[in-house]
Design a protein around this motif. Sequence first.
Motif, PDB file in Angstrom:
ATOM      1  N   PRO A 105      90.058  -2.849  97.853  1.00  0.00           N
ATOM      2  CA  PRO A 105      88.974  -3.716  98.336  1.00  0.00           C
ATOM      3  C   PRO A 105      87.647  -2.976  98.427  1.00  0.00           C
ATOM      4  O   PRO A 105      87.578  -1.840  98.897  1.00  0.00           O
ATOM      5  N   GLY A 106      86.593  -3.628  97.943  1.00  0.00           N
ATOM      6  CA  GLY A 106      85.254  -3.083  98.103  1.00  0.00           C
ATOM      7  C   GLY A 106      84.895  -1.948  97.186  1.00  0.00           C
ATOM      8  O   GLY A 106      83.869  -1.302  97.390  1.00  0.00           O
ATOM      9  N   VAL A 107      85.696  -1.686  96.162  1.00  0.00           N
ATOM     10  CA  VAL A 107      85.414  -0.596  95.226  1.00  0.00           C
ATOM     11  C   VAL A 107      84.955  -1.192  93.897  1.00  0.00           C
ATOM     12  O   VAL A 107      85.578  -2.123  93.384  1.00  0.00           O
ATOM     13  N   SER A 108      83.868  -0.694  93.364  1.00  0.00           N
ATOM     14  CA  SER A 108      83.418  -1.107  92.038  1.00  0.00           C
ATOM     15  C   SER A 108      83.284   0.120  91.146  1.00  0.00           C
ATOM     16  O   SER A 108      83.135   1.240  91.633  1.00  0.00           O
ATOM     17  N   VAL A 109      83.319  -0.116  89.844  1.00  0.00           N
ATOM     18  CA  VAL A 109      83.296   0.973  88.862  1.00  0.00           C
ATOM     19  C   VAL A 109      82.255   0.649  87.798  1.00  0.00           C
ATOM     20  O   VAL A 109      82.145  -0.494  87.350  1.00  0.00           O
ATOM     21  N   PHE A 110      81.471   1.641  87.414  1.00  0.00           N
ATOM     22  CA  PHE A 110      80.578   1.455  86.275  1.00  0.00           C
ATOM     23  C   PHE A 110      80.620   2.683  85.376  1.00  0.00           C
ATOM     24  O   PHE A 110      81.118   3.752  85.763  1.00  0.00           O
ATOM     25  N   ASP A 111      80.108   2.513  84.176  1.00  0.00           N
ATOM     26  CA  ASP A 111      80.164   3.561  83.162  1.00  0.00           C
ATOM     27  C   ASP A 111      78.743   3.896  82.743  1.00  0.00           C
ATOM     28  O   ASP A 111      78.052   3.082  82.142  1.00  0.00           O
ATOM     29  N   ASP A 112      78.292   5.087  83.091  1.00  0.00           N
ATOM     30  CA  ASP A 112      76.977   5.506  82.622  1.00  0.00           C
ATOM     31  C   ASP A 112      77.045   6.639  81.607  1.00  0.00           C
ATOM     32  O   ASP A 112      76.009   7.157  81.194  1.00  0.00           O
ATOM     33  N   GLN A 113      78.253   7.013  81.175  1.00  0.00           N
ATOM     34  CA  GLN A 113      78.406   8.076  80.192  1.00  0.00           C
ATOM     35  C   GLN A 113      78.764   7.547  78.809  1.00  0.00           C
ATOM     36  O   GLN A 113      78.722   8.300  77.844  1.00  0.00           O
ATOM     37  N   THR A 115      81.779   6.491  77.905  1.00  0.00           N
ATOM     38  CA  THR A 115      83.174   6.767  77.592  1.00  0.00           C
ATOM     39  C   THR A 115      84.007   6.322  78.769  1.00  0.00           C
ATOM     40  O   THR A 115      83.647   6.585  79.924  1.00  0.00           O
ATOM     41  N   ARG A 116      85.121   5.650  78.506  1.00  0.00           N
ATOM     42  CA  ARG A 116      85.929   5.129  79.613  1.00  0.00           C
ATOM     43  C   ARG A 116      86.634   6.249  80.379  1.00  0.00           C
ATOM     44  O   ARG A 116      87.162   6.028  81.459  1.00  0.00           O
ATOM     45  N   VAL A 117      86.639   7.447  79.841  1.00  0.00           N
ATOM     46  CA  VAL A 117      87.303   8.581  80.479  1.00  0.00           C
ATOM     47  C   VAL A 117      86.483   9.130  81.648  1.00  0.00           C
ATOM     48  O   VAL A 117      87.020   9.817  82.507  1.00  0.00           O
ATOM     49  N   GLN A 118      85.191   8.806  81.720  1.00  0.00           N
ATOM     50  CA  GLN A 118      84.310   9.357  82.753  1.00  0.00           C
ATOM     51  C   GLN A 118      83.580   8.259  83.519  1.00  0.00           C
ATOM     52  O   GLN A 118      82.350   8.189  83.498  1.00  0.00           O
ATOM     53  N   PRO A 119      84.304   7.393  84.225  1.00  0.00           N
ATOM     54  CA  PRO A 119      83.640   6.345  85.001  1.00  0.00           C
ATOM     55  C   PRO A 119      83.058   6.890  86.295  1.00  0.00           C
ATOM     56  O   PRO A 119      83.397   7.984  86.747  1.00  0.00           O
ATOM     57  N   THR A 120      82.175   6.106  86.889  1.00  0.00           N
ATOM     58  CA  THR A 120      81.643   6.381  88.219  1.00  0.00           C
ATOM     59  C   THR A 120      82.154   5.306  89.163  1.00  0.00           C
ATOM     60  O   THR A 120      82.098   4.120  88.852  1.00  0.00           O
ATOM     61  N   GLY A 125      78.961   1.921  98.867  1.00  0.00           N
ATOM     62  CA  GLY A 125      77.607   2.303  98.510  1.00  0.00           C
ATOM     63  C   GLY A 125      77.396   3.766  98.240  1.00  0.00           C
ATOM     64  O   GLY A 125      76.272   4.183  97.947  1.00  0.00           O
ATOM     65  N   PHE A 126      78.441   4.586  98.304  1.00  0.00           N
ATOM     66  CA  PHE A 126      78.390   5.995  97.924  1.00  0.00           C
ATOM     67  C   PHE A 126      79.157   6.172  96.619  1.00  0.00           C
ATOM     68  O   PHE A 126      80.018   5.364  96.272  1.00  0.00           O
ATOM     69  N   THR A 127      78.882   7.238  95.915  1.00  0.00           N
ATOM     70  CA  THR A 127      79.473   7.411  94.604  1.00  0.00           C
ATOM     71  C   THR A 127      80.465   8.566  94.547  1.00  0.00           C
ATOM     72  O   THR A 127      80.336   9.563  95.255  1.00  0.00           O
ATOM     73  N   LEU A 128      81.434   8.384  93.675  1.00  0.00           N
ATOM     74  CA  LEU A 128      82.387   9.420  93.275  1.00  0.00           C
ATOM     75  C   LEU A 128      82.323   9.451  91.764  1.00  0.00           C
ATOM     76  O   LEU A 128      82.706   8.492  91.096  1.00  0.00           O
ATOM     77  N   SER A 129      81.833  10.541  91.215  1.00  0.00           N
ATOM     78  CA  SER A 129      81.452  10.522  89.809  1.00  0.00           C
ATOM     79  C   SER A 129      81.614  11.887  89.159  1.00  0.00           C
ATOM     80  O   SER A 129      81.493  12.916  89.824  1.00  0.00           O
ATOM     81  N   ALA A 152      78.002  20.806  91.775  1.00  0.00           N
ATOM     82  CA  ALA A 152      77.282  19.607  92.216  1.00  0.00           C
ATOM     83  C   ALA A 152      78.174  18.634  92.965  1.00  0.00           C
ATOM     84  O   ALA A 152      77.791  17.491  93.171  1.00  0.00           O
ATOM     85  N   GLN A 153      79.375  19.070  93.371  1.00  0.00           N
ATOM     86  CA  GLN A 153      80.335  18.254  94.121  1.00  0.00           C
ATOM     87  C   GLN A 153      80.838  17.062  93.325  1.00  0.00           C
ATOM     88  O   GLN A 153      81.361  16.107  93.888  1.00  0.00           O
ATOM     89  N   GLN A 154      80.678  17.065  92.008  1.00  0.00           N
ATOM     90  CA  GLN A 154      81.202  15.993  91.179  1.00  0.00           C
ATOM     91  C   GLN A 154      82.706  16.124  91.010  1.00  0.00           C
ATOM     92  O   GLN A 154      83.287  17.181  91.294  1.00  0.00           O
ATOM     93  N   VAL A 155      83.362  15.044  90.552  1.00  0.00           N
ATOM     94  CA  VAL A 155      84.807  15.039  90.332  1.00  0.00           C
ATOM     95  C   VAL A 155      85.087  14.583  88.909  1.00  0.00           C
ATOM     96  O   VAL A 155      84.599  13.534  88.469  1.00  0.00           O
ATOM     97  N   ASN A 156      85.843  15.371  88.178  1.00  0.00           N
ATOM     98  CA  ASN A 156      86.225  15.038  86.811  1.00  0.00           C
ATOM     99  C   ASN A 156      87.574  14.322  86.831  1.00  0.00           C
ATOM    100  O   ASN A 156      88.620  14.941  87.035  1.00  0.00           O
ATOM    101  N   PHE A 157      87.554  12.996  86.635  1.00  0.00           N
ATOM    102  CA  PHE A 157      88.781  12.213  86.701  1.00  0.00           C
ATOM    103  C   PHE A 157      89.802  12.653  85.658  1.00  0.00           C
ATOM    104  O   PHE A 157      91.009  12.559  85.876  1.00  0.00           O
ATOM    105  N   ASP A 158      89.335  13.132  84.511  1.00  0.00           N
ATOM    106  CA  ASP A 158      90.262  13.548  83.458  1.00  0.00           C
ATOM    107  C   ASP A 158      91.037  14.802  83.831  1.00  0.00           C
ATOM    108  O   ASP A 158      92.048  15.118  83.188  1.00  0.00           O
ATOM    109  N   LEU A 159      90.608  15.522  84.869  1.00  0.00           N
ATOM    110  CA  LEU A 159      91.294  16.740  85.304  1.00  0.00           C
ATOM    111  C   LEU A 159      92.199  16.510  86.507  1.00  0.00           C
ATOM    112  O   LEU A 159      92.714  17.468  87.085  1.00  0.00           O
ATOM    113  N   ILE A 160      92.405  15.240  86.903  1.00  0.00           N
ATOM    114  CA  ILE A 160      93.319  14.913  87.999  1.00  0.00           C
ATOM    115  C   ILE A 160      94.694  14.631  87.413  1.00  0.00           C
ATOM    116  O   ILE A 160      94.834  13.761  86.554  1.00  0.00           O
TER     117      ILE A 160
END
Length: 755
Positions: A105-113, A115-120, A125-129, A152-160
């Motif tokens: 609930p309350g989670v949205s996803v967008f793609d600014d890269q 590629t579907r492998v690197q969504p934000t 209202g805060f980001t995980l990207s 930069a405190q980013q998270v690479n989803f492909d490395l999870i």
Amino acid sequence: MRAPLGTRARRAALAGAIAAAVLAVTARPAAAQQRDSTGASGAGADSARADSARAGRAQALAPTVVTGTRLTDVDERTPVQVDQVRVRDVAPGPAAAAAALAKLPGVSVFDDQGTRVQPTVDIRGFTLSPVVGVPQGVSVFLDGVRINEPDAQQVNFDLIPMEAVSRAELVRGPATLFGKNTLAGALVLFTRRGDSTASAGVDVDGGAYGYRGARITASGMRGGIDGFLMAHGSEEDGWRDQTPARTRMLFANIGRKRDSTDVALTVMYAHDRLMQAGSLPESWFHVDPRANFTGGDFFEPELWHLALRGERPLGGGTIRGNVFHRRNDTQQFNVNIDAPSTDAFVASRSTGGTAEWTRPTTVGALPLALTVGAEYARNDVRYRIFSEATPEAPIDGSCDPSTGLCESARVNEDDGALYAQGVLQATPRLSFTAAARGDWVRVPFRDLRDPSNDGTNTFTRFSPRIGVNYTLSDAVRGYAAVSTGFRAPAALELACADASAPCPLPFSLGDDPPLRPVTVTNYETGFDWEPRDGANLDVVAYREDVRDEIVFVTSAATTTGFFQNIPRTRRQGIEASGSLSLPAGLRLFGSYALLGATYQSAVLLESALPAPDSARPGDEFPLSPRHRGSVGVEATRVVGRALLGAELSVRMVSSQFLRGNDANLERVALDSARTASGRIPGYSTTSLALRWERERVAIHASVSNLFDQRYATFGIFGENPKGAIGAPRPGEPVLERFLNPAYPRSVTLSMELRY
């Protein structure tokens, strides 16, 4: 040119006093809210109530209380909203973690890269990207080890390693025990261990646009030693032009459990290469959404992760701890048109550990669960950024003319913290929680080309939390809490914070004017109503006041910018989810979230628009939709010796302002003759999942974007140096909306063989 930057799970049997015959309590008590990714209640609620009632009658002897902590599952007596993430209910692939979060609930996803492998992911209202330059607000932990990248405190989803994850929880809001960067919440992942029955499995996947993947798993125990091994790889051609993706990963857990002592070693290696298309000028988007505006962008990480964790009794309680080392070498190449292309190499080395001691005790006759802990990490990051000349732009004179080296810097960051939490069971129906954390962060920046840029920033913060859980009846439970959190500026943010010297992307580094840390205060309450078995409703309301939020401000050139503080912002909203079991194996589920992510200070922000982008109090943050909802139906039937299942769901997202439109203009003047909408239209998308399972064979099929809807999930204003398609003067630079097309309908088939 990179597109412009853009039944409650496992209810426990403790609601009050427990007889002294109970030697250890490890299950969860009924109190704070917990839900799975569709709002469904976990099994066992009825038995939990019965056990709870029996416990309430056995008050003559002193009780024992054990609570979830920083290194274990989150206990339901702590006043916080916890979502169980259904990690097995999404199609396999390197973005499975983001796809599982998107069902909450309350989670949205967008793609600014591109590629579907690197969504934000947007949470409250805060980001995980994975995108460097996007302010991060969610912490991610793998078996207690923070896996946000230190630069930069980013998270690479492909490395999870999602195929190795046994369970996952999203703890919402600032969580004191989880430390810095936990503004919207913490994603907590626990990996699989070997058990007494040896097993092995082979999975093969295939799907649209050349996707193919394979996984091998093996698990077992011998001589008291347990082990789990996973290897996977995937390839895809990509939907858009020049967007292939390749992932490779090896993961192993080896451990030993004896009596009440446990120790485990994790080793992981991953090496990926992901091509990125970025966003498209709108004139290109409408002609061919598969186009790649500047082909050649790629991201290539190589990761080693080693962690040793364990626990044992000590001093009447349990001590837990971990030590870890992570090494991640990444290359990010950006093709530019009107500026030199950039090739950034970032080498990160993180070493540290966490130790905590939990002891069940009493205060008078009342049970108290006490936890104290400490953690430390040393993050060594080395940056090297090179320029490559383009026909339109030679290498800048500040770079080495022979090698193209423009930046060479090192940051040896130290992070330390102490924390404590107490959960007091005042009555069988009422518990109180108090927690506090002290953080110390030291970030020394060393410019290896120009020592005059050297500088050191140190940040300290005390973050308290108080809350209460209550049980009104067997059917209604709730909580209320006030919590605080903080985020220290990341090294890259500190090195790019001068408005008079904006940084070319990825970044031009230097000792810029200091940024202030982000601090938040969160007020939250919620209740959980279960009127009957198979029916439940969860409702949460929150308000999060933020001071000194850090944002990246894009300059008019769209390839440069800088970070700055905003005095006051706010996130507030309501999240609701529920499910209803029906006859014949049917279940209905749904969720709705209302979010107001707004500025609370007037601030002048630069953007690519001709007029200054002035945000006023009450203006909404771009790319944070106000309304988000989902609805679906699930069916499960047993036919012969096979289990059949199907799920049809619809996810809806309202319109949202484009990045760079912080002033919330409904129509934006691109020039004297053209205007454009300041919003991305809302959209809905439908997904279908089917499964057939027998003892040793399982076949799964999933279809995303079932009706092949054409829409955009990301947008930003920027100058198109190649010129708009169909413009009166082709090739002339023009200001346009840049959009990222959503992934079209895609089918993924998976077969699993178990031995």
